[in-house]
Motif scaffolding. Structure first.
Motif, mmCIF file in Angstrom:
data_model
loop_
_atom_site.group_PDB
_atom_site.id
_atom_site.type_symbol
_atom_site.label_atom_id
_atom_site.label_comp_id
_atom_site.label_asym_id
_atom_site.label_seq_id
_atom_site.Cartn_x
_atom_site.Cartn_y
_atom_site.Cartn_z
ATOM 1 N N GLN A 138 -16.360 2.462 1.537
ATOM 2 C CA GLN A 138 -15.534 1.467 0.881
ATOM 3 C C GLN A 138 -16.454 0.548 0.081
ATOM 4 O OE1 GLN A 138 -12.089 1.359 0.984
ATOM 5 N NE2 GLN A 138 -12.413 3.339 1.946
ATOM 6 N N TYR A 139 -16.020 0.183 -1.108
ATOM 7 C CA TYR A 139 -16.837 -0.623 -2.002
ATOM 8 C C TYR A 139 -16.102 -1.914 -2.334
ATOM 9 C CZ TYR A 139 -18.768 4.043 -2.847
ATOM 10 O OH TYR A 139 -19.303 5.288 -2.710
ATOM 11 N N GLU A 140 -16.852 -2.899 -2.745
ATOM 12 C CA GLU A 140 -16.260 -4.162 -3.149
ATOM 13 C C GLU A 140 -15.606 -4.052 -4.528
ATOM 14 O OE1 GLU A 140 -17.725 -8.683 -4.328
ATOM 15 O OE2 GLU A 140 -19.124 -7.345 -3.338
ATOM 16 N N LYS A 141 -16.248 -3.384 -5.461
ATOM 17 C CA LYS A 141 -15.784 -3.331 -6.853
ATOM 18 C C LYS A 141 -15.344 -1.940 -7.315
ATOM 19 C CE LYS A 141 -16.479 -7.596 -8.229
ATOM 20 N NZ LYS A 141 -15.483 -8.360 -8.945
ATOM 21 N N VAL A 142 -15.507 -0.944 -6.505
ATOM 22 C CA VAL A 142 -15.119 0.421 -6.869
ATOM 23 C C VAL A 142 -13.959 0.839 -5.979
ATOM 24 C CG1 VAL A 142 -15.844 2.835 -7.012
ATOM 25 C CG2 VAL A 142 -17.457 1.021 -7.610
ATOM 26 N N ARG A 143 -12.834 1.109 -6.599
ATOM 27 C CA ARG A 143 -11.646 1.528 -5.857
ATOM 28 C C ARG A 143 -11.781 3.000 -5.460
ATOM 29 N NH1 ARG A 143 -7.614 -0.267 -10.405
ATOM 30 N NH2 ARG A 143 -8.378 -2.378 -10.700
ATOM 31 N N THR A 144 -11.222 3.322 -4.306
ATOM 32 C CA THR A 144 -11.235 4.718 -3.857
ATOM 33 C C THR A 144 -9.835 5.233 -3.534
ATOM 34 O OG1 THR A 144 -11.674 4.011 -1.581
ATOM 35 C CG2 THR A 144 -13.589 4.579 -2.952
ATOM 36 N N ARG A 145 -8.847 4.337 -3.447
ATOM 37 C CA ARG A 145 -7.479 4.770 -3.158
ATOM 38 C C ARG A 145 -6.799 5.219 -4.446
ATOM 39 N NH1 ARG A 145 -4.072 0.742 0.030
ATOM 40 N NH2 ARG A 145 -2.720 2.556 -0.110
ATOM 41 N N ARG A 146 -6.330 6.438 -4.440
ATOM 42 C CA ARG A 146 -5.698 7.010 -5.635
ATOM 43 C C ARG A 146 -4.484 6.203 -6.072
ATOM 44 N NH1 ARG A 146 -6.187 13.483 -4.398
ATOM 45 N NH2 ARG A 146 -8.456 13.461 -4.329
ATOM 46 N N SER A 147 -3.694 5.766 -5.116
ATOM 47 C CA SER A 147 -2.480 5.011 -5.470
ATOM 48 C C SER A 147 -2.838 3.703 -6.176
ATOM 49 C CB SER A 147 -1.633 4.736 -4.225
ATOM 50 O OG SER A 147 -2.382 4.011 -3.263
ATOM 51 N N ASP A 148 -3.920 3.058 -5.764
ATOM 52 C CA ASP A 148 -4.364 1.831 -6.439
ATOM 53 C C ASP A 148 -4.743 2.108 -7.887
ATOM 54 O OD1 ASP A 148 -3.978 0.450 -4.087
ATOM 55 O OD2 ASP A 148 -6.117 0.371 -3.567
ATOM 56 N N MET A 149 -5.437 3.232 -8.098
ATOM 57 C CA MET A 149 -5.879 3.570 -9.460
ATOM 58 C C MET A 149 -4.702 3.981 -10.331
ATOM 59 S SD MET A 149 -9.526 5.479 -8.882
ATOM 60 C CE MET A 149 -9.404 6.061 -7.206
ATOM 61 N N GLN A 150 -3.702 4.613 -9.741
ATOM 62 C CA GLN A 150 -2.531 5.002 -10.501
ATOM 63 C C GLN A 150 -1.714 3.787 -10.914
ATOM 64 O OE1 GLN A 150 -0.947 7.654 -7.580
ATOM 65 N NE2 GLN A 150 -2.104 9.421 -8.328
ATOM 66 N N LEU A 151 -1.636 2.781 -10.033
ATOM 67 C CA LEU A 151 -0.889 1.558 -10.339
ATOM 68 C C LEU A 151 -1.636 0.658 -11.319
ATOM 69 C CD1 LEU A 151 0.487 0.615 -6.814
ATOM 70 C CD2 LEU A 151 1.800 1.421 -8.796
ATOM 71 N N SER A 152 -2.939 0.574 -11.162
ATOM 72 C CA SER A 152 -3.764 -0.288 -12.007
ATOM 73 C C SER A 152 -5.059 0.463 -12.323
ATOM 74 C CB SER A 152 -4.058 -1.600 -11.282
ATOM 75 O OG SER A 152 -4.885 -2.409 -12.071
#
Length: 176
Positions: A61-75
């Protein structure tokens, strides 16, 4: 690349602005940590986000790098870190279509460029053309259009001699 993303974000532009393409998940994950550190340590880059979109769920898990696909799809992140097999799927799957909405990709960084010769180079070249067409960047006579390809390699000829320059141009022309 980071400065471009910073300026675009400051101008209020959302969506993917750069794609970092790696041949394997291990390299993508390693670079995600480096990008995370840069974004976390530099106040001017602090508003940028990156997303690590690989075949398996990232263990870190990162502070500034997203890893959840749903988060990236939404934003969608400003910088998408992935591998060429996953990029191929991202361009095909309906669930991932929101990732490309409002994207204005100006840079594609292809790491380990020396691995993309022969058939794999052809595959990646066609993949980059599909990406450009999918996001509306392609132009007549310029398959990548406004997208600036960047190739990195620790082992490809540096272009310091005539033969090295010829080899470098041949591979880059083939892929880009």
């Amino acid at each position: 690349v980071l400065d471009h993303c910073r300026r675009e974000r400051a101008a209020g532009k959302t969506g993917v602005k750069a794609v970092f393409l790696y041949p394997m998940n291990a390299l993508a994950t390693d670079q995600a940590q480096r990008i995370n550190d840069l974004l976390a340590e530099n106040a001017e880059l602090g508003k940028l986000s990156a997303g690590l979109y690989i075949g398996e769920r990232a263990a870190t898990q990162y502070e500034k790098v997203r890893t959840r696909r749903s988060d990236m799809q939404l934003s969608p992140p400003d910088i998408l870190i992935t591998n060429y097999k996953m990029l191929d799927l991202l361009l095909q799957r309906a669930d991932d279509a929101p990732l490309w909405r409002e994207s204005d990709i100006r840079y594609v960084v292809v790491d380990e460029f020396h691995t993309y010769d022969g058939a794999q180079g052809t595959d990646v070249g066609m993949l980059l053309r599909r990406l450009a067409a999918s996001v509306g960047a392609a132009e007549e006579g310029r398959p990548l259009g406004k997208i600036c390809p960047v190739a990195t390699s620790a082992t490809l000829a540096s272009g310091r001699d005539e033969d090295g320059t010829a080899q470098l141009l041949e591979v880059a022309t083939h892929v880009f």
